[in-house]
Design an enzyme around this catalytic site. Structure first.
Site, PDB file in Angstrom:
ATOM      1  N   PHE A   1     -35.861  24.270  16.803  1.00 46.21           N
ATOM      2  CA  PHE A   1     -37.281  24.615  16.740  1.00 46.21           C
ATOM      3  C   PHE A   1     -38.174  23.390  16.642  1.00 46.21           C
ATOM      4  O   PHE A   1     -39.369  23.443  16.974  1.00 46.21           O
ATOM      5  CB  PHE A   1     -37.547  25.564  15.572  1.00 46.21           C
ATOM      6  CG  PHE A   1     -37.720  24.892  14.240  1.00 46.21           C
ATOM      7  CD1 PHE A   1     -38.975  24.586  13.741  1.00 46.21           C
ATOM      8  CD2 PHE A   1     -36.617  24.566  13.451  1.00 46.21           C
ATOM      9  CE1 PHE A   1     -39.142  23.968  12.510  1.00 46.21           C
ATOM     10  CE2 PHE A   1     -36.774  23.956  12.223  1.00 46.21           C
ATOM     11  CZ  PHE A   1     -38.031  23.654  11.750  1.00 46.21           C
ATOM     12  N   LYS A   2     -37.611  22.264  16.206  1.00 46.91           N
ATOM     13  CA  LYS A   2     -38.414  21.052  16.063  1.00 46.91           C
ATOM     14  C   LYS A   2     -39.032  20.613  17.401  1.00 46.91           C
ATOM     15  O   LYS A   2     -40.060  19.943  17.429  1.00 46.91           O
ATOM     16  CB  LYS A   2     -37.561  19.913  15.506  1.00 46.91           C
ATOM     17  CG  LYS A   2     -36.831  20.224  14.195  1.00 46.91           C
ATOM     18  CD  LYS A   2     -37.771  20.367  13.035  1.00 46.91           C
ATOM     19  CE  LYS A   2     -37.042  20.732  11.749  1.00 46.91           C
ATOM     20  NZ  LYS A   2     -36.271  19.644  11.170  1.00 46.91           N
ATOM     21  N   ASP A   3     -38.395  21.010  18.512  1.00 47.55           N
ATOM     22  CA  ASP A   3     -38.944  20.656  19.825  1.00 47.55           C
ATOM     23  C   ASP A   3     -40.338  21.231  20.038  1.00 47.55           C
ATOM     24  O   ASP A   3     -41.142  20.664  20.785  1.00 47.55           O
ATOM     25  CB  ASP A   3     -38.037  21.182  20.946  1.00 47.55           C
ATOM     26  CG  ASP A   3     -36.710  20.451  21.031  1.00 47.55           C
ATOM     27  OD1 ASP A   3     -36.682  19.233  20.806  1.00 47.55           O
ATOM     28  OD2 ASP A   3     -35.692  21.118  21.324  1.00 47.55           O
TER      29      ASP A   3
ATOM     30  N   MET B   1     -42.466  18.652  18.396  1.00 49.02           N
ATOM     31  CA  MET B   1     -42.163  17.268  18.726  1.00 49.02           C
ATOM     32  C   MET B   1     -42.480  16.941  20.179  1.00 49.02           C
ATOM     33  O   MET B   1     -42.879  15.819  20.497  1.00 49.02           O
ATOM     34  CB  MET B   1     -40.701  16.972  18.418  1.00 49.02           C
ATOM     35  CG  MET B   1     -40.440  15.520  18.106  1.00 49.02           C
ATOM     36  SD  MET B   1     -41.240  14.954  16.586  1.00 49.02           S
ATOM     37  CE  MET B   1     -40.147  15.647  15.356  1.00 49.02           C
TER      38      MET B   1
ATOM     39  N   THR C   1     -34.643  17.218  13.173  1.00 51.17           N
ATOM     40  CA  THR C   1     -35.846  16.435  13.446  1.00 51.17           C
ATOM     41  C   THR C   1     -35.508  15.188  14.246  1.00 51.17           C
ATOM     42  O   THR C   1     -36.230  14.809  15.170  1.00 51.17           O
ATOM     43  CB  THR C   1     -36.544  16.033  12.130  1.00 51.17           C
ATOM     44  OG1 THR C   1     -37.105  17.187  11.526  1.00 51.17           O
ATOM     45  CG2 THR C   1     -37.661  15.029  12.387  1.00 51.17           C
TER      46      THR C   1
END
Length: 470
Positions: free
Chosen positions: A113-115, A118, A146
């Protein structure tokens, strides 16, 4: 929109300023001077927008220093089907007739989900640095996802170097390989002899040295960066509209939580006027947040008490973004927030149950659940058997906690945090088979690794950075 520090209300400048700076000079976190809100009519007008157009509507009130056309272009470049697998960007999938929904957030380049934030950060950094003719050296810490999300977002960015700290031996084999196999001139992986909280503390200590930070142009992309929190708020709006609820009907969200950034983004969406009911904070055995929301005591765990679990990205004893929540609960009282964090820094708990703040905490919608390794295995197995859907162990924490707080007639949206391929060992233990992985990641564990090991020591880290940056 101007930004201030949670600890002194020092003026930190505009969005582009806090995007590049990370921590405030006083050690606090950047917060907007106020939180804009949508009326019911304005919310209705957002229904049906494409993901990048919705992102513009949600984020624009907080970003006044990027021209409209440029911000729209950045968001359209970020949220593309070619990057996230479908035009929906974050598909919402019902789990049968259970009332549970899975918000798919892990279809980006790093499978986590960090994409979602980011990828935006990568484009935004490139844009701002080009406009200002500057460079930045990102110093970050990761408990698992992350790091790879940041590194994939910054690949090929000529004005950005990434120095990513990770706890040695504490991530899954896939997570380690995904980061350490990158052999790029602007990517530096550093394994710290310690736990994630040690990595996070080192980042903060380096940032606290104003002279060193300025000399080496140190920035941050961790969840402490406001740009990430803001970008994550968008998918709460997207999920809510995808449910097709009538105006003002509530939806609940269950969020696997470690550093509190993802679930705080949901709270931000709620403060902006989105009809969010409950926000379920799902913890593993490292239950700092669960303890607070059930007892009113926020008690940081020292590194020696941070358990190694099968949902390693949540193996955190100090939830950095929690400071933003308490700042808002305190009515943007920076003096009070600084006082609480002085207690945290001294190793003492922050006790709020018997204070005037506790009723607002209880009414803010937060609930908490936690699970064990056995719970995760059982949940992965049950979701697979009942709904034909494999989930990763962190998402399993969220599903289990969400099930415990379901309300009749109110949908419970469980936020997916990663694809199960990133945690093959645990998934295999649960269901007896290995999850599929994208072709580009087949055999990644056997690739050559590029990573330096450092002690848990700020002086050693500073020396390393100085040597690399000249």
């Amino acid at each position: 929109m101007k930004y201030v520090s949670t600890r002194s209300q020092t003026d930190l400048g505009s969005f582009c300023d806090v995007l590049l700076s990370g921590l405030a000079p006083d050690g606090g976190l950047a917060m907007p001077a106020f939180i804009p809100t949508f009326s019911a009519a304005e919310l209705e007008a957002l229904r049906g927008l494409s993901y990048p157009d919705l992102a513009y509507a949600v984020m624009r009130p907080f970003i006044s220093d990027i021209p409209e056309a440029d911000l729209r272009a950045l968001l359209h470049a970020t949220y593309r089907a070619e990057v996230f697998g479908s035009p929906d960007i974050t598909p919402l999938t019902p789990l049968g007739e259970s009332g549970l929904y899975l918000l798919e957030l892990s279809n980006g380049p790093s499978l986590a989900f960090k994409d979602m934030a980011m990828q935006f950060m990568g484009h935004a950094f490139e844009y701002v640095l080009e406009k200002r003719d500057q460079r930045v050296n990102i110093l970050g810490a990761t408990s698992g996802d992350t790091g790879s999300a940041a590194e994939y977002a910054m690949l090929g960015k000529a004005r950005v170097n990434v120095f990513m700290l990770s706890p040695q031996g504490r991530m899954s084999a896939f997570q380690q390989a995904q980061m350490y196999s990158l052999n790029e001139p602007n990517i530096f992986n550093i394994a710290i002899e310690g736990v994630f909280d040690d990595c996070q503390d080192l980042v903060k200590e380096v940032n606290a040295d104003a002279e060193f930070k300025a000399k080496y142009h140190i920035g941050a992309v961790n969840s402490i960066n406001w740009g990430r929190v803001l970008a994550q708020a968008v998918y709460y709006f997207r999920a809510y509209f995808a449910l097709g609820l009538p105006a003002d009907a509530e939806a609940d969200f269950s969020v696997p939580s470690g550093n509190f950034g993802n679930v705080f983004a949901g709270y931000l969406a709620k403060r902006m006027g989105l009809p969010v009911g409950q926000l379920i904070v799902a913890s593993n055995e490292n239950d700092v947040l669960h303890e607070f929301f059930t007892t009113g005591s926020y008690h940081v765990r020292p590194a020696a008490r941070v358990a190694v679990t099968s949902s390693p990205s949540m193996d955190i004893g100090k939830a950095s973004n929690f400071e933003r929540y308490l700042y808002l609960i305190a009515g943007a009282d920076a003096v009070q927030t600084a006082g609480w964090w002085d207690e945290v820094g001294a190793g003492r708990p922050v006790e709020l149950r018997d204070t005037a703040h506790w009723p607002e905490i209880q009414s803010s919608g937060f609930r908490a659940g936690k699970s064990t390794h056995a719970d995760r295995l059982a949940t992965i197995r049950r979701v697979d058997e009942q709904f034909g859907r494999l989930i990763d162990p962190h998402t399993a924490d969220g599903v289990l906690a969400g099930e415990g707080f379901r309300r009749s007639g109110v949908p419970m949206v469980c936020l997916e945090t990663a694809l199960p391929a990133k945690f093959e060992e645990t998934v295999r233990e649960a269901v007896g088979r290995v999850p599929e992985r994208p072709t580009r990641f087949v055999g990644i564990e056997s690739k050559e690794r590029f990573c330096d090991v450092l002690p848990n020591d700020a002086a050693a880290l500073k020396a390393y950075l100085a040597a690399k940056l000249g």
